[in-house]
Design a protein around this motif. Structure first.
Motif, PDB file in Angstrom:
ATOM      1  N   PRO A 111      -4.210  -7.983   2.882  1.00 24.77           N
ATOM      2  CA  PRO A 111      -3.334  -6.819   2.694  1.00 24.77           C
ATOM      3  C   PRO A 111      -4.075  -5.705   1.960  1.00 24.77           C
ATOM      4  O   PRO A 111      -4.849  -5.967   1.032  1.00 24.77           O
ATOM      5  CB  PRO A 111      -2.182  -7.375   1.848  1.00 24.77           C
ATOM      6  CG  PRO A 111      -2.197  -8.844   2.105  1.00 24.77           C
ATOM      7  CD  PRO A 111      -3.629  -9.218   2.321  1.00 24.77           C
ATOM      8  N   ALA A 112      -3.845  -4.475   2.372  1.00 24.66           N
ATOM      9  CA  ALA A 112      -4.515  -3.339   1.744  1.00 24.66           C
ATOM     10  C   ALA A 112      -4.116  -3.245   0.279  1.00 24.66           C
ATOM     11  O   ALA A 112      -2.926  -3.218  -0.043  1.00 24.66           O
ATOM     12  CB  ALA A 112      -4.157  -2.053   2.467  1.00 24.66           C
ATOM     13  N   PRO A 113      -5.078  -3.197  -0.645  1.00 19.68           N
ATOM     14  CA  PRO A 113      -4.720  -3.043  -2.060  1.00 19.68           C
ATOM     15  C   PRO A 113      -4.172  -1.646  -2.332  1.00 19.68           C
ATOM     16  O   PRO A 113      -4.632  -0.663  -1.738  1.00 19.68           O
ATOM     17  CB  PRO A 113      -6.060  -3.267  -2.782  1.00 19.68           C
ATOM     18  CG  PRO A 113      -7.109  -2.927  -1.769  1.00 19.68           C
ATOM     19  CD  PRO A 113      -6.534  -3.290  -0.434  1.00 19.68           C
ATOM     20  N   HIS A 114      -3.188  -1.565  -3.212  1.00 18.17           N
ATOM     21  CA  HIS A 114      -2.662  -0.264  -3.624  1.00 18.17           C
ATOM     22  C   HIS A 114      -3.650   0.295  -4.644  1.00 18.17           C
ATOM     23  O   HIS A 114      -3.726  -0.189  -5.784  1.00 18.17           O
ATOM     24  CB  HIS A 114      -1.269  -0.432  -4.247  1.00 18.17           C
ATOM     25  CG  HIS A 114      -0.534   0.852  -4.419  1.00 18.17           C
ATOM     26  ND1 HIS A 114      -0.981   1.869  -5.244  1.00 18.17           N
ATOM     27  CD2 HIS A 114       0.633   1.300  -3.865  1.00 18.17           C
ATOM     28  CE1 HIS A 114      -0.129   2.865  -5.207  1.00 18.17           C
ATOM     29  NE2 HIS A 114       0.851   2.553  -4.372  1.00 18.17           N
ATOM     30  N   LEU A 115      -4.411   1.302  -4.266  1.00 17.66           N
ATOM     31  CA  LEU A 115      -5.526   1.729  -5.100  1.00 17.66           C
ATOM     32  C   LEU A 115      -5.088   2.302  -6.445  1.00 17.66           C
ATOM     33  O   LEU A 115      -5.787   2.129  -7.447  1.00 17.66           O
ATOM     34  CB  LEU A 115      -6.393   2.739  -4.339  1.00 17.66           C
ATOM     35  CG  LEU A 115      -7.068   2.193  -3.073  1.00 17.66           C
ATOM     36  CD1 LEU A 115      -8.119   3.182  -2.577  1.00 17.66           C
ATOM     37  CD2 LEU A 115      -7.701   0.825  -3.320  1.00 17.66           C
TER      38      LEU A 115
ATOM     39  N   ALA B 293       0.802  -1.210   0.000  1.00 18.38           N
ATOM     40  CA  ALA B 293       0.000   0.000   0.000  1.00 18.38           C
ATOM     41  C   ALA B 293       0.841   1.270   0.000  1.00 18.38           C
ATOM     42  O   ALA B 293       0.386   2.327  -0.449  1.00 18.38           O
ATOM     43  CB  ALA B 293      -0.944  -0.007   1.202  1.00 18.38           C
ATOM     44  N   ASP B 294       2.085   1.193   0.511  1.00 15.73           N
ATOM     45  CA  ASP B 294       2.947   2.378   0.571  1.00 15.73           C
ATOM     46  C   ASP B 294       3.949   2.439  -0.580  1.00 15.73           C
ATOM     47  O   ASP B 294       4.883   3.234  -0.552  1.00 15.73           O
ATOM     48  CB  ASP B 294       3.681   2.424   1.906  1.00 15.73           C
ATOM     49  CG  ASP B 294       4.561   1.189   2.140  1.00 15.73           C
ATOM     50  OD1 ASP B 294       4.509   0.245   1.316  1.00 15.73           O
ATOM     51  OD2 ASP B 294       5.277   1.173   3.157  1.00 15.73           O
TER      52      ASP B 294
END
Length: 294
Positions: free
Chosen positions: A79-83, A14-15
């Motif tokens: 895990p947070a998707p990278h938008l 995500a980062d």
């Protein structure tokens, strides 16, 4: 559904500071085998998805769908998707669409059992012809969802507000509706409140007031419903989120089941009770939903 295009995403953190993610996409043959037998999306339905309507190559409401994908990921401890990565994937796939309506699906699973990372892919297919449902309307039956309206707060592990791949219950509800000579179902809670359809949100009209069940009761917040409420408000109508008792369905002047691909389908009967269909008004809603929306 015959898939026309697919690509696999190498999920970014995500980062991740990149601005160009083209190198993380791998187009694949949509008719060929692509998943490991250990893939948890197929083994356990352990993953999330979004369906996006595509009109003449334009993906509708992309931002809203990506935000809901991220919301589902949080609920499912994925895990947070990278938008931005997913946004670029959506655009790349939508560009391959033929003129007319298509459906684009985003899928994020927990991956291979005991594997190091999630599995992610995007597919595209021509949308089914929904003209009859949009014009003639649909017959709906109410079905008990099997939990009360307080269950989501009491048992968040049921994932009632996430759009997960575990759709066996939803499909069973549609089959049950057809056994009852209806086209679709409308879930109600065991304590008597209206929820949503198996693959749609419900909008009810009472005079010039438009109502949808509040999303806090285990209801997936529909992107199409939100967009239509914005449109209706711009036209001067009152829109509101409320707890809707199932008994209030008999007082509705009109109703629609709305979703990203079928769009606004007017309800012409609930539990065999006829309901008026305003063909011109419904057509205006679907013209809006078919217009380019970001």
């Amino acid at each position: 559904m015959a898939w026309s295009y697919a690509l696999v995403i190498d999920p970014a953190a995500a980062d991740d500071a990149r601005t160009d993610f083209a190198g993380s996409f791998t187009p694949i043959d949509p008719t060929a085998p692509a998943l490991s037998v250990g893939e948890l999306s197929t083994q356990r339905g352990d993953g999330i998805f979004e369906s996006i309507g595509v009109v003449d190559g334009h993906a509708q409401e992309t931002q809203a769908h990506l935000e809901r994908l991220a919301h589902s990921a949080r609920l499912c401890d994925l895990p947070a998707p990278h938008l931005e990565q997913w946004r670029q994937a959506v655009a790349a796939v939508a560009r391959t669409a033929e003129p007319g309506e298509s459906v684009l699906k985003l899928i994020l699973s927990r991956g291979v059992e005991h594997g190091p990372s999630p599995t992610a892919w995007v597919t595209l297919a021509p949308a089914p012809d929904n003209t009859r449902a949009r014009v003639d309307g649909i017959r709906v039956v109410t079905l008990d969802r099997g939990f009360d309206s307080e269950a989501p707060a009491r048992a968040p592990w049921l994932l009632l507000g996430a759009k997960t791949l575990s759709y066996a219950v939803n499909m069973a509800a549609i089959r049950e509706a057809r056994r009852r000579e209806a086209d679709d179902a409308l879930f109600v809670s065991s304590d008597g409140f209206v929820l949503e359809g198996p693959t749609s949100s419900v909008i009810l009209r009472f005079g010039d007031r438009f109502v949808t069940p509040e999303p806090g009761a285990g209801i997936l917040h529909g992107t199409t419903q939100v967009s239509l409420f914005e449109h209706l408000a711009e036209r001067g109508f009152e829109t509101t989120y409320e707890r809707v008792a199932a008994s209030a369905l008999s007082n509705a002047d009109a109703a629609w089941l709305v979703s990203s691909v079928r769009l606004a389908a007017p309800v012409r009967a609930i539990d065999a009770r006829p309901l008026a269909v305003d063909a011109d008004f419904t057509a205006s809603l679907n013209r809006y939903l078919l217009s380019p929306r970001t």
